[in-house]
Design a protein around this motif. Structure first.
Motif, short mmCIF file in Angstrom:
data_model
loop_
_atom_site.label_atom_id
_atom_site.label_comp_id
_atom_site.label_asym_id
_atom_site.label_seq_id
_atom_site.Cartn_x
_atom_site.Cartn_y
_atom_site.Cartn_z
N ILE A 199 -27.25 -16.61 -6.18
CA ILE A 199 -28.55 -17.27 -5.99
C ILE A 199 -28.43 -18.44 -5.02
CG2 ILE A 199 -30.35 -18.62 -7.13
CD1 ILE A 199 -29.96 -16.91 -9.60
N ALA A 200 -27.36 -19.23 -5.17
CA ALA A 200 -27.18 -20.38 -4.28
C ALA A 200 -27.01 -19.93 -2.83
CB ALA A 200 -25.96 -21.19 -4.73
N ARG A 201 -26.20 -18.88 -2.61
CA ARG A 201 -26.03 -18.37 -1.24
C ARG A 201 -27.34 -17.75 -0.74
NH1 ARG A 201 -20.89 -16.67 -3.37
NH2 ARG A 201 -21.79 -14.61 -3.77
N PHE A 202 -28.08 -17.12 -1.65
CA PHE A 202 -29.37 -16.55 -1.26
C PHE A 202 -30.32 -17.66 -0.81
CE2 PHE A 202 -33.74 -15.34 -2.14
CZ PHE A 202 -33.83 -14.11 -1.51
N GLU A 203 -30.31 -18.78 -1.51
CA GLU A 203 -31.17 -19.90 -1.11
C GLU A 203 -30.79 -20.43 0.27
OE1 GLU A 203 -32.47 -21.58 -5.51
OE2 GLU A 203 -30.88 -22.61 -4.41
N LEU A 204 -29.51 -20.42 0.57
CA LEU A 204 -29.04 -20.82 1.90
C LEU A 204 -29.60 -19.87 2.96
CD1 LEU A 204 -27.13 -23.15 2.75
CD2 LEU A 204 -25.30 -21.45 2.86
N LEU A 225 -45.71 -27.74 -3.48
CA LEU A 225 -45.17 -26.98 -4.61
C LEU A 225 -44.11 -27.79 -5.34
CD1 LEU A 225 -44.64 -23.56 -2.77
CD2 LEU A 225 -46.59 -24.22 -4.19
N ARG A 226 -43.82 -27.37 -6.56
CA ARG A 226 -42.72 -27.94 -7.33
C ARG A 226 -41.61 -26.91 -7.45
NH1 ARG A 226 -45.53 -31.07 -12.50
NH2 ARG A 226 -46.76 -32.58 -11.28
N THR A 284 -28.88 -26.83 -2.00
CA THR A 284 -30.02 -26.02 -1.56
C THR A 284 -31.33 -26.55 -2.12
OG1 THR A 284 -29.57 -24.48 -3.39
CG2 THR A 284 -28.66 -23.92 -1.22
N GLY A 285 -31.30 -27.07 -3.35
CA GLY A 285 -32.51 -27.61 -3.95
C GLY A 285 -33.05 -28.79 -3.17
N HIS A 286 -32.15 -29.62 -2.65
CA HIS A 286 -32.60 -30.78 -1.85
C HIS A 286 -33.39 -30.33 -0.64
CE1 HIS A 286 -32.39 -34.62 0.31
NE2 HIS A 286 -32.03 -33.91 1.38
N PHE A 287 -32.86 -29.33 0.09
CA PHE A 287 -33.54 -28.91 1.32
C PHE A 287 -34.75 -28.03 1.04
CE2 PHE A 287 -29.35 -30.20 2.84
CZ PHE A 287 -29.74 -31.04 3.87
N LEU A 288 -34.72 -27.27 -0.05
CA LEU A 288 -35.93 -26.53 -0.43
C LEU A 288 -37.05 -27.50 -0.77
CD1 LEU A 288 -34.42 -23.66 -2.62
CD2 LEU A 288 -35.71 -23.37 -0.49
N SER A 289 -36.73 -28.56 -1.51
CA SER A 289 -37.76 -29.53 -1.89
C SER A 289 -38.28 -30.28 -0.67
CB SER A 289 -37.18 -30.53 -2.90
OG SER A 289 -36.86 -29.89 -4.11
N ARG A 290 -37.37 -30.67 0.21
CA ARG A 290 -37.75 -31.49 1.36
C ARG A 290 -38.48 -30.70 2.44
NH1 ARG A 290 -33.47 -34.98 5.10
NH2 ARG A 290 -34.99 -35.85 6.53
#
Length: 250
Positions: free
Chosen positions: A136-141, A228-229, A214-220
């Protein structure tokens, strides 16, 4: 107009008393919606569960119309996935990520990666939850890359070195080596080795580092600009990882 394709079910919403609007991630046409008449029936409702793969024929008078899907089951994974808390949160996270993609734009690499991962996790020899978390983490990347917000993890932003990359700048998304980060470690995001093809220690802290990155850059760059949240399922998946770590420590 008419076409045939295979697609991963992302979800449905009710349309009238008996029909649904089906949302798929198709192999060749990206995320696509269409009406399924009788989609709430006993025959079709189990088929149209998130995580299943179906074959569809889409018909519409004009390309811009919603159109109508005729659906046939291909791979039924949903029942096996929803039986496991970790798997269901992972499934919800992945389908939520795919919904971030623009409609009708093909992303074959993302589609294929999710299908392969769900096949593995729904199979008899399912991988460890940590392994699914690393996927999942690599997928988010990869998702950030597909959305136009890819990180530069090829070389250190400070020294140009390509080895011993340990951190990422939260502002620029560029990698930083251990030497280049001296004195600034607390201002940087940690880079889990498996995110750049290195070995994984299979531990929860490594996964937290990856998801934090990945969460930091998805959020930003994605969630924030779109109002979105972060998906609740993503948070709950990490809770399952922590519970597994605690159980193994006892």
């Amino acid at each position: 107009m008419e076409w045939t394709d295979q697609g991963l079910v992302l979800g449905v919403r009710q349309q009238g008393e008996t029909s649904v609007v089906l949302e798929l991630m198709t192999a060749e046409r990206g995320r696509h919606l269409g009406l399924v008449r009788g989609g709430r029936s006993r025959r079709l409702a189990p088929v149209l569960q998130p995580g299943n793969t179906v074959q569809v024929v889409w018909r519409a008078r004009l390309d811009e119309h919603l159109g109508i899907f005729t659906v046939e089951p291909l791979v039924s994974r949903a029942a096996r996935l929803i039986a496991d808390p970790g798997a269901i949160f992972a499934l919800q996270t992945l389908t939520g990520h795919l919904r971030l993609l623009a409609e009708r734009e093909p992303h074959p690499a993302l589609h294929g990666a999710v299908e392969a991962a769900l096949d593995a996790f729904a199979g008899a020899d399912r991988p460890a939850l940590y392994e699914f978390g690393a996927f999942i983490a690599r997928f988010e990347l990869a998702l950030l890359e597909e959305l136009g917000y890819g990180l530069d993890l090829s070389a250190c932003a400070a020294t140009g070195a390509r080895d011993d990359l340990q951190y990422v700048s939260p502002k620029t998304g560029r990698a930083v080596s251990r030497a280049g980060a001296v004195g600034y470690e607390d201002r940087l995001l940690r880079l889990a080795p498996f995110m750049t093809g290195g070995p994984s220690n299979g531990g929860p802290e490594e996964l937290r580092d990856a998801f934090r990155l990945t969460g930091h850059f998805l959020s930003r760059r994605v969630y924030g600009p779109r109002g979105l949240r972060e998906p609740t399922a993503r948070t709950e998946f990490l809770v399952q990882i922590d519970r597994l770590a605690m159980a193994q420590a006892i």
